[in-house]
Design a protein around this motif. Structure first.
Motif, PDB file in Angstrom:
ATOM      1  N   MET A   1       0.833  -1.215   0.000  1.00  0.00           N
ATOM      2  CA  MET A   1       0.000   0.000   0.000  1.00  0.00           C
ATOM      3  C   MET A   1       0.861   1.255   0.000  1.00  0.00           C
ATOM      4  O   MET A   1       0.582   2.204  -0.739  1.00  0.00           O
ATOM      5  CB  MET A   1      -0.907   0.021   1.239  1.00  0.00           C
ATOM      6  N   THR A   2       1.905   1.268   0.823  1.00  0.00           N
ATOM      7  CA  THR A   2       2.726   2.473   0.921  1.00  0.00           C
ATOM      8  C   THR A   2       3.544   2.706  -0.341  1.00  0.00           C
ATOM      9  O   THR A   2       3.902   3.842  -0.634  1.00  0.00           O
ATOM     10  CB  THR A   2       3.660   2.422   2.147  1.00  0.00           C
ATOM     11  N   HIS A   3       3.822   1.660  -1.099  1.00  0.00           N
ATOM     12  CA  HIS A   3       4.574   1.838  -2.342  1.00  0.00           C
ATOM     13  C   HIS A   3       3.771   2.588  -3.411  1.00  0.00           C
ATOM     14  O   HIS A   3       4.347   3.100  -4.360  1.00  0.00           O
ATOM     15  CB  HIS A   3       5.073   0.495  -2.873  1.00  0.00           C
ATOM     16  N   MET A   4       2.451   2.654  -3.243  1.00  0.00           N
ATOM     17  CA  MET A   4       1.652   3.446  -4.186  1.00  0.00           C
ATOM     18  C   MET A   4       2.083   4.903  -4.149  1.00  0.00           C
ATOM     19  O   MET A   4       2.137   5.565  -5.175  1.00  0.00           O
ATOM     20  CB  MET A   4       0.160   3.353  -3.853  1.00  0.00           C
ATOM     21  N   HIS A   5       2.369   5.406  -2.973  1.00  0.00           N
ATOM     22  CA  HIS A   5       2.772   6.806  -2.836  1.00  0.00           C
ATOM     23  C   HIS A   5       4.158   7.060  -3.406  1.00  0.00           C
ATOM     24  O   HIS A   5       4.482   8.174  -3.779  1.00  0.00           O
ATOM     25  CB  HIS A   5       2.767   7.219  -1.354  1.00  0.00           C
ATOM     26  N   LYS A   6       4.986   6.032  -3.435  1.00  0.00           N
ATOM     27  CA  LYS A   6       6.370   6.201  -3.868  1.00  0.00           C
ATOM     28  C   LYS A   6       6.583   5.801  -5.323  1.00  0.00           C
ATOM     29  O   LYS A   6       7.709   5.777  -5.787  1.00  0.00           O
ATOM     30  CB  LYS A   6       7.287   5.354  -2.988  1.00  0.00           C
TER      31      LYS A   6
ATOM     32  N   PHE B   1       0.392   4.843 -13.421  1.00  0.00           N
ATOM     33  CA  PHE B   1      -0.848   5.172 -14.134  1.00  0.00           C
ATOM     34  C   PHE B   1      -1.973   5.426 -13.135  1.00  0.00           C
ATOM     35  O   PHE B   1      -2.759   6.351 -13.303  1.00  0.00           O
ATOM     36  CB  PHE B   1      -1.264   4.042 -15.091  1.00  0.00           C
ATOM     37  N   LEU B   2      -2.037   4.603 -12.093  1.00  0.00           N
ATOM     38  CA  LEU B   2      -3.052   4.797 -11.060  1.00  0.00           C
ATOM     39  C   LEU B   2      -2.830   6.127 -10.347  1.00  0.00           C
ATOM     40  O   LEU B   2      -3.779   6.867 -10.092  1.00  0.00           O
ATOM     41  CB  LEU B   2      -3.026   3.648 -10.053  1.00  0.00           C
ATOM     42  N   ASN B   3      -1.586   6.460 -10.054  1.00  0.00           N
ATOM     43  CA  ASN B   3      -1.286   7.726  -9.382  1.00  0.00           C
ATOM     44  C   ASN B   3      -1.673   8.922 -10.242  1.00  0.00           C
ATOM     45  O   ASN B   3      -2.214   9.903  -9.742  1.00  0.00           O
ATOM     46  CB  ASN B   3       0.198   7.807  -9.018  1.00  0.00           C
ATOM     47  N   ILE B   4      -1.383   8.850 -11.532  1.00  0.00           N
ATOM     48  CA  ILE B   4      -1.763   9.948 -12.432  1.00  0.00           C
ATOM     49  C   ILE B   4      -3.281  10.066 -12.502  1.00  0.00           C
ATOM     50  O   ILE B   4      -3.841  11.159 -12.393  1.00  0.00           O
ATOM     51  CB  ILE B   4      -1.152   9.752 -13.833  1.00  0.00           C
ATOM     52  N   PHE B   5      -3.963   8.930 -12.683  1.00  0.00           N
ATOM     53  CA  PHE B   5      -5.424   8.943 -12.746  1.00  0.00           C
ATOM     54  C   PHE B   5      -6.013   9.519 -11.463  1.00  0.00           C
ATOM     55  O   PHE B   5      -6.917  10.359 -11.496  1.00  0.00           O
ATOM     56  CB  PHE B   5      -5.952   7.520 -12.980  1.00  0.00           C
ATOM     57  N   PHE B   6      -5.470   9.099 -10.322  1.00  0.00           N
ATOM     58  CA  PHE B   6      -5.970   9.568  -9.041  1.00  0.00           C
ATOM     59  C   PHE B   6      -5.731  11.068  -8.881  1.00  0.00           C
ATOM     60  O   PHE B   6      -6.622  11.807  -8.473  1.00  0.00           O
ATOM     61  CB  PHE B   6      -5.305   8.779  -7.905  1.00  0.00           C
ATOM     62  N   GLY B   7      -4.534  11.532  -9.219  1.00  0.00           N
ATOM     63  CA  GLY B   7      -4.216  12.958  -9.103  1.00  0.00           C
ATOM     64  C   GLY B   7      -5.100  13.813 -10.008  1.00  0.00           C
ATOM     65  O   GLY B   7      -5.618  14.854  -9.583  1.00  0.00           O
ATOM     66  N   VAL B   8      -5.293  13.377 -11.246  1.00  0.00           N
ATOM     67  CA  VAL B   8      -6.142  14.126 -12.187  1.00  0.00           C
ATOM     68  C   VAL B   8      -7.594  14.113 -11.692  1.00  0.00           C
ATOM     69  O   VAL B   8      -8.303  15.123 -11.783  1.00  0.00           O
ATOM     70  CB  VAL B   8      -6.014  13.553 -13.618  1.00  0.00           C
ATOM     71  N   SER B   9      -8.025  12.986 -11.145  1.00  0.00           N
ATOM     72  CA  SER B   9      -9.392  12.896 -10.615  1.00  0.00           C
ATOM     73  C   SER B   9      -9.588  13.851  -9.445  1.00  0.00           C
ATOM     74  O   SER B   9     -10.626  14.513  -9.343  1.00  0.00           O
ATOM     75  CB  SER B   9      -9.703  11.462 -10.163  1.00  0.00           C
TER      76      SER B   9
END
Length: 170
Positions: free
Chosen positions: A108-113, A122-130
């Motif tokens: 879970m913590t590696h998602m942030h890094k 891709f998930l991080n970009i999608f989440f940030g844009v959302s």
């Protein structure tokens, strides 16, 4: 036209919000856990015994053991001492420990890094844009002339000011 745009913003905001609820819960939990990454909070100690090449130099030992920034603190004969472990240069035997988060929490913590080399980016970009969409679409939820909208602008300004204060407080 404005009314139609507001309607679509509200609809997308609503369903995107429901879709992202699970993702936001995971990001929120892992974000809070990451705050304590400089402590041993939730970490457990793991003991390692590894045999690597004998007669390694101090600079080569960290790479052989996959320990970043390994620093040999002292050497007595063939035994090198480093933080949380030892290395016997004559036999190649290394004994050391490290503290790690449980598997699922570590993932879970590696998602942030995640970096651009990680499939999670891709998930991080999608989440940030959302999240950015949520910021913009919030201002389409109420008519600008209403009391709620004007009060909302004060709360928005308060959030911006608080963030700036906290950024420079460090």
């Amino acid at each position: 036209m404005k009314n139609n745009t507001s309607k679509w913003m509200r609809i997308i905001h609503r369903y995107l919000g429901f879709f992202l609820a699970g993702i936001m819960a995971v990001y929120a939990l892992s974000g809070v856990i990451l705050i304590f990454r400089d402590t041993d909070f939730l970490k457990r100690e793991i003991q390692y015994e590894k045999t690597v090449a004998p007669q390694l130099k101090k600079e080569e030992l960290g790479k052989a053991l996959s320990i970043r920034r390994l620093k040999v603190e002292k050497q007595e004969g063939d035994i090198m001492y480093f933080r949380n472990g030892t290395y016997n240069a004559s036999t190649g035997e290394a004994k050391y420990s490290s503290k790690k988060l449980p598997f699922f929490i570590d993932k879970m913590t590696h998602m942030h890094k995640a970096t651009s080399k990680s499939p999670l980016y891709f998930l991080n970009i999608f989440f940030g844009v959302s999240l950015l969409f949520f910021v913009v679409s919030t201002f389409f939820m109420f008519t600008p002339k209403t009391k709620i909208f004007k009060k909302g602008l004060y709360y928005t300004a308060g959030g911006i000011v608080l963030t700036i204060i906290v950024l420079f407080y460090e």
